[in-house]
Write a protein that holds these residues in place. Sequence first.
Motif, PDB file in Angstrom:
ATOM      1  N   THR A 131       0.841  -1.195   0.000  1.00 55.20           N
ATOM      2  CA  THR A 131       0.000   0.000   0.000  1.00 55.20           C
ATOM      3  C   THR A 131       0.879   1.248   0.000  1.00 55.20           C
ATOM      4  OG1 THR A 131      -0.080  -0.140   2.414  1.00 55.20           O
ATOM      5  CG2 THR A 131      -1.922  -1.085   1.203  1.00 55.20           C
ATOM      6  N   ALA A 132       0.346   2.328  -0.550  1.00 56.71           N
ATOM      7  CA  ALA A 132       1.052   3.609  -0.586  1.00 56.71           C
ATOM      8  C   ALA A 132       0.033   4.715  -0.784  1.00 56.71           C
ATOM      9  CB  ALA A 132       2.079   3.633  -1.723  1.00 56.71           C
ATOM     10  N   PRO A 133       0.302   5.895  -0.222  1.00 57.22           N
ATOM     11  CA  PRO A 133      -0.636   7.011  -0.435  1.00 57.22           C
ATOM     12  C   PRO A 133      -0.697   7.410  -1.904  1.00 57.22           C
ATOM     13  CG  PRO A 133       0.929   7.457   1.356  1.00 57.22           C
ATOM     14  CD  PRO A 133       1.431   6.251   0.643  1.00 57.22           C
ATOM     15  N   ALA A 134      -1.877   7.788  -2.353  1.00 60.44           N
ATOM     16  CA  ALA A 134      -2.016   8.327  -3.709  1.00 60.44           C
ATOM     17  C   ALA A 134      -1.337   9.685  -3.783  1.00 60.44           C
ATOM     18  CB  ALA A 134      -3.495   8.452  -4.067  1.00 60.44           C
ATOM     19  N   ASP A 135      -1.096  10.151  -4.981  1.00 56.42           N
ATOM     20  CA  ASP A 135      -0.458  11.449  -5.160  1.00 56.42           C
ATOM     21  C   ASP A 135      -1.246  12.535  -4.432  1.00 56.42           C
ATOM     22  OD1 ASP A 135       1.451  10.263  -6.739  1.00 56.42           O
ATOM     23  OD2 ASP A 135       0.503  10.829  -8.637  1.00 56.42           O
TER      24      ASP A 135
END
Length: 241
Positions: A131-135
């Motif tokens: 998982t990773a934050p969206a821009d």
Amino acid sequence: MAGLYGSSPGLNMAAASGAELIGTFLLVLAIASTAVAGTLRDPAVGGAYNSLSMPLVNGLSLAALAVAFGHVSGAHFNPAVTVALAVTKRFPWGSVAPYIGAQMVGGVLAALLTWAMFGSAARSDAGLGATAPADGVSSLTVLLVETVVTFLLMMVVIAATTDERAPGAAAPLAVGFALAAAVFIAAPLTGAGVNPARALGPMLAAGTMTAWWAYLVGPIVGAVLAAVAYDRFVGKATAPD
């Protein structure tokens, strides 16, 4: 002490922890491999996976695994669920560490197997489904979103699996639907961790620890708030005459 789905994990902690490891491994494997396939645009039946694949694989996998392992370990598969149950005295604190250890090992092993199956591109191009934050999404927003969606999941978990008034046969399906709803909400913003083992397992294997603390703290806070709220308010309500 009765656990989720009528389990009694304290009676055989080794078997219960083993079930948590295997169940978490299978859950994260399904999620991570689907995420990697979608990112790499590997062909599946009918073409590449679309955006519906993530909510579906989360919800269907959890529902199936809850049926398979619920009577053994309670089918937590999520450190946040384990901590929340311990806080509300539905799970022994002495069993928290073995459960969380098993869940985290399962998450890492699933990410490593995803790497082995899809090759180097799975790690270099798809981050093993981490998982990773969206821009434009900050770590604080990740914390907020992960707290809210895990609150949703945990409220359904505790209501459907611990309250004798709830129809027990529907519990795995209800919990699976709740996770799918959480992923629908969170995926465009955070990638939808909702589970530290699911989020941090691929992160550790891929070596990408972006906003890792928010994916750890948010689900735990959300799950504990939901469990406490159900105990003190929601669970005490009775149907009107």
